[in-house]
Design a protein around this motif. Sequence first.
Motif, PDB file in Angstrom:
ATOM      1  N   ARG A   1       0.834  -1.207   0.000  1.00 51.56           N
ATOM      2  CA  ARG A   1       0.000   0.000   0.000  1.00 51.56           C
ATOM      3  C   ARG A   1       0.867   1.256   0.000  1.00 51.56           C
ATOM      4  O   ARG A   1       0.486   2.273  -0.571  1.00 51.56           O
ATOM      5  N   GLN A   2       2.037   1.184   0.660  1.00 52.24           N
ATOM      6  CA  GLN A   2       2.893   2.374   0.765  1.00 52.24           C
ATOM      7  C   GLN A   2       3.726   2.583  -0.492  1.00 52.24           C
ATOM      8  O   GLN A   2       3.771   3.679  -1.036  1.00 52.24           O
ATOM      9  N   THR A   3       4.431   1.547  -0.886  1.00 52.37           N
ATOM     10  CA  THR A   3       5.293   1.644  -2.074  1.00 52.37           C
ATOM     11  C   THR A   3       5.122   0.367  -2.881  1.00 52.37           C
ATOM     12  O   THR A   3       5.568  -0.690  -2.462  1.00 52.37           O
ATOM     13  N   LEU A   4       4.502   0.488  -4.004  1.00 52.22           N
ATOM     14  CA  LEU A   4       4.209  -0.679  -4.833  1.00 52.22           C
ATOM     15  C   LEU A   4       5.496  -1.360  -5.288  1.00 52.22           C
ATOM     16  O   LEU A   4       5.527  -2.564  -5.500  1.00 52.22           O
ATOM     17  N   TRP A   5       6.562  -0.565  -5.440  1.00 43.37           N
ATOM     18  CA  TRP A   5       7.813  -1.120  -5.940  1.00 43.37           C
ATOM     19  C   TRP A   5       8.667  -1.739  -4.828  1.00 43.37           C
ATOM     20  O   TRP A   5       9.722  -2.298  -5.104  1.00 43.37           O
ATOM     21  N   GLY A   6       8.251  -1.565  -3.581  1.00 44.35           N
ATOM     22  CA  GLY A   6       8.892  -2.292  -2.487  1.00 44.35           C
ATOM     23  C   GLY A   6      10.011  -1.583  -1.754  1.00 44.35           C
ATOM     24  O   GLY A   6      10.504  -2.107  -0.757  1.00 44.35           O
ATOM     25  N   HIS A   7      10.440  -0.399  -2.218  1.00 47.17           N
ATOM     26  CA  HIS A   7      11.559   0.205  -1.496  1.00 47.17           C
ATOM     27  C   HIS A   7      11.081   0.867  -0.202  1.00 47.17           C
ATOM     28  O   HIS A   7       9.925   1.251  -0.064  1.00 47.17           O
ATOM     29  N   LYS A   8      12.005   0.972   0.751  1.00 50.51           N
ATOM     30  CA  LYS A   8      11.682   1.417   2.104  1.00 50.51           C
ATOM     31  C   LYS A   8      11.418   2.915   2.152  1.00 50.51           C
ATOM     32  O   LYS A   8      11.969   3.690   1.379  1.00 50.51           O
ATOM     33  N   THR A   9      10.607   3.300   3.117  1.00 52.38           N
ATOM     34  CA  THR A   9      10.277   4.704   3.352  1.00 52.38           C
ATOM     35  C   THR A   9      11.097   5.211   4.528  1.00 52.38           C
ATOM     36  O   THR A   9      11.189   4.511   5.541  1.00 52.38           O
ATOM     37  N   PRO A  10      11.698   6.409   4.431  1.00 53.63           N
ATOM     38  CA  PRO A  10      12.495   6.894   5.570  1.00 53.63           C
ATOM     39  C   PRO A  10      11.612   7.192   6.789  1.00 53.63           C
ATOM     40  O   PRO A  10      10.449   7.554   6.649  1.00 53.63           O
ATOM     41  N   LYS A  11      12.209   7.025   7.968  1.00 61.48           N
ATOM     42  CA  LYS A  11      11.464   7.184   9.223  1.00 61.48           C
ATOM     43  C   LYS A  11      10.883   8.596   9.353  1.00 61.48           C
ATOM     44  O   LYS A  11       9.787   8.778   9.870  1.00 61.48           O
ATOM     45  N   SER A  12      11.629   9.593   8.861  1.00 63.64           N
ATOM     46  CA  SER A  12      11.165  10.985   8.984  1.00 63.64           C
ATOM     47  C   SER A  12       9.782  11.164   8.360  1.00 63.64           C
ATOM     48  O   SER A  12       8.967  11.949   8.833  1.00 63.64           O
ATOM     49  N   TRP A  13       9.511  10.427   7.287  1.00 62.16           N
ATOM     50  CA  TRP A  13       8.250  10.568   6.558  1.00 62.16           C
ATOM     51  C   TRP A  13       7.061  10.193   7.442  1.00 62.16           C
ATOM     52  O   TRP A  13       5.968  10.730   7.305  1.00 62.16           O
ATOM     53  N   PHE A  14       7.289   9.255   8.393  1.00 67.66           N
ATOM     54  CA  PHE A  14       6.210   8.811   9.265  1.00 67.66           C
ATOM     55  C   PHE A  14       6.021   9.708  10.477  1.00 67.66           C
ATOM     56  O   PHE A  14       4.982   9.670  11.123  1.00 67.66           O
ATOM     57  N   LEU A  15       7.049  10.481  10.801  1.00 67.95           N
ATOM     58  CA  LEU A  15       7.020  11.189  12.082  1.00 67.95           C
ATOM     59  C   LEU A  15       6.942  12.704  11.954  1.00 67.95           C
ATOM     60  O   LEU A  15       6.386  13.369  12.833  1.00 67.95           O
ATOM     61  N   GLU A  16       7.507  13.293  10.917  1.00 66.66           N
ATOM     62  CA  GLU A  16       7.624  14.755  10.858  1.00 66.66           C
ATOM     63  C   GLU A  16       6.440  15.384  10.125  1.00 66.66           C
ATOM     64  O   GLU A  16       5.948  14.838   9.142  1.00 66.66           O
ATOM     65  N   GLY A  17       6.008  16.541  10.638  1.00 62.72           N
ATOM     66  CA  GLY A  17       4.904  17.259  10.008  1.00 62.72           C
ATOM     67  C   GLY A  17       4.975  18.729  10.358  1.00 62.72           C
ATOM     68  O   GLY A  17       5.837  19.160  11.126  1.00 62.72           O
ATOM     69  N   SER A  18       4.059  19.512   9.782  1.00 66.02           N
ATOM     70  CA  SER A  18       4.032  20.963  10.012  1.00 66.02           C
ATOM     71  C   SER A  18       3.001  21.309  11.080  1.00 66.02           C
ATOM     72  O   SER A  18       1.884  20.771  11.075  1.00 66.02           O
ATOM     73  N   LEU A  19       3.374  22.245  11.948  1.00 66.02           N
ATOM     74  CA  LEU A  19       2.437  22.755  12.952  1.00 66.02           C
ATOM     75  C   LEU A  19       1.314  23.525  12.271  1.00 66.02           C
ATOM     76  O   LEU A  19       1.517  24.155  11.234  1.00 66.02           O
ATOM     77  N   LEU A  20       0.154  23.506  12.889  1.00 65.01           N
ATOM     78  CA  LEU A  20      -0.983  24.285  12.391  1.00 65.01           C
ATOM     79  C   LEU A  20      -1.213  25.461  13.318  1.00 65.01           C
ATOM     80  O   LEU A  20      -0.826  25.430  14.498  1.00 65.01           O
ATOM     81  N   LEU A  21      -1.874  26.502  12.790  1.00 68.38           N
ATOM     82  CA  LEU A  21      -2.191  27.683  13.591  1.00 68.38           C
ATOM     83  C   LEU A  21      -3.686  27.734  13.897  1.00 68.38           C
ATOM     84  O   LEU A  21      -4.514  27.310  13.082  1.00 68.38           O
ATOM     85  N   SER A  22      -4.013  28.296  15.052  1.00 68.92           N
ATOM     86  CA  SER A  22      -5.407  28.563  15.388  1.00 68.92           C
ATOM     87  C   SER A  22      -5.866  29.792  14.599  1.00 68.92           C
ATOM     88  O   SER A  22      -5.059  30.444  13.926  1.00 68.92           O
TER      89      SER A  22
END
Length: 319
Positions: A277-298
Amino acid sequence: MGIVRVGFIELWVRDLEASLAFYQGLLGFRLERQEEGRAYLRGYEELEWSLKLTQAPRAAVRSLGFKVEKEEDLEALKAWASSEGLPFRLEADWGRVEILRVQDPFGYPLAFYHRAQKLERVLQRYHEYRGPGVLRLDHFNLFSPEVGKATQYYRERLGFRLTEYTEDEEGRLWASWLHRKGNVHDLAFTNGEGPRLHHFAYWLPDPMAILKAADILAGAVQTDRIERGPGRHGISNALFLYLKDPDGHRIELYTSDYLTVDPDHPPLRWSLNDPRRQTLWGHKTPKSWFLEGSLLLSLEDTPLSTRPSPLQGLPEHVI
Ligand SMILES: [Fe+2]
């Protein structure tokens, strides 16, 4: 509620010139207006601006914008915000006289608009294309610690349609893809600390354009901006390349998903245990992709606090 499609994103950036060097200089976005620490950009297919960069003391996301079909839809959305006790306010911006900003029950800073100044059609000015030829904003992907609840709410209250989802063996939802415009998504929810933005995505004409973007970054000796890909997702079938901008905001260059306009289009289930489901070709995804994101503002432009997801798993189980 008459939501037509994803419409724009406003990012706070710490160095506007550095951000413009990335979005305009390398990715070739069209800069339509720049004034007092603000810049408005678009892709070559768009008739309205879709990316606003605002110079600010911190990196954050101020608005996730959606176009609505009619003026009256803004009234309906206002009534929805009032009845739910959600914070809301009206604003104006360049070319958009009325923007209804609403903080939804999960914290996401939504912005709805109908009227917008139309810019010149430049789709066929191929001689003016720069970079890989970014065409149009396609979707937002949001980190959520309550994907199940958020998905249900957006389907039942805001009229989004589910196209794909990731579920574990206990029937718990880990990620969902929801649309209004007729392709795989305008909005996705991804399990994780939130509310935060995981990424926003722009549509490119074809897979070669995705490769050209990678070549451009390599030529500029900026491969550290490439976080993941190029590759093909199992989910959505899209060709992708994920980049980090100078503030760490993640942009996906995206192409070749599929039509979902049939009203009885069946949602596609993916098992959490299926790595395709993540990568049809089978290569690994870096850990940062699962953990890092942008803060939102109120709506008061203060950073929203986040909370971790109760669904704990291996990093590669985030979606
Ligand atoms: Fe995406």
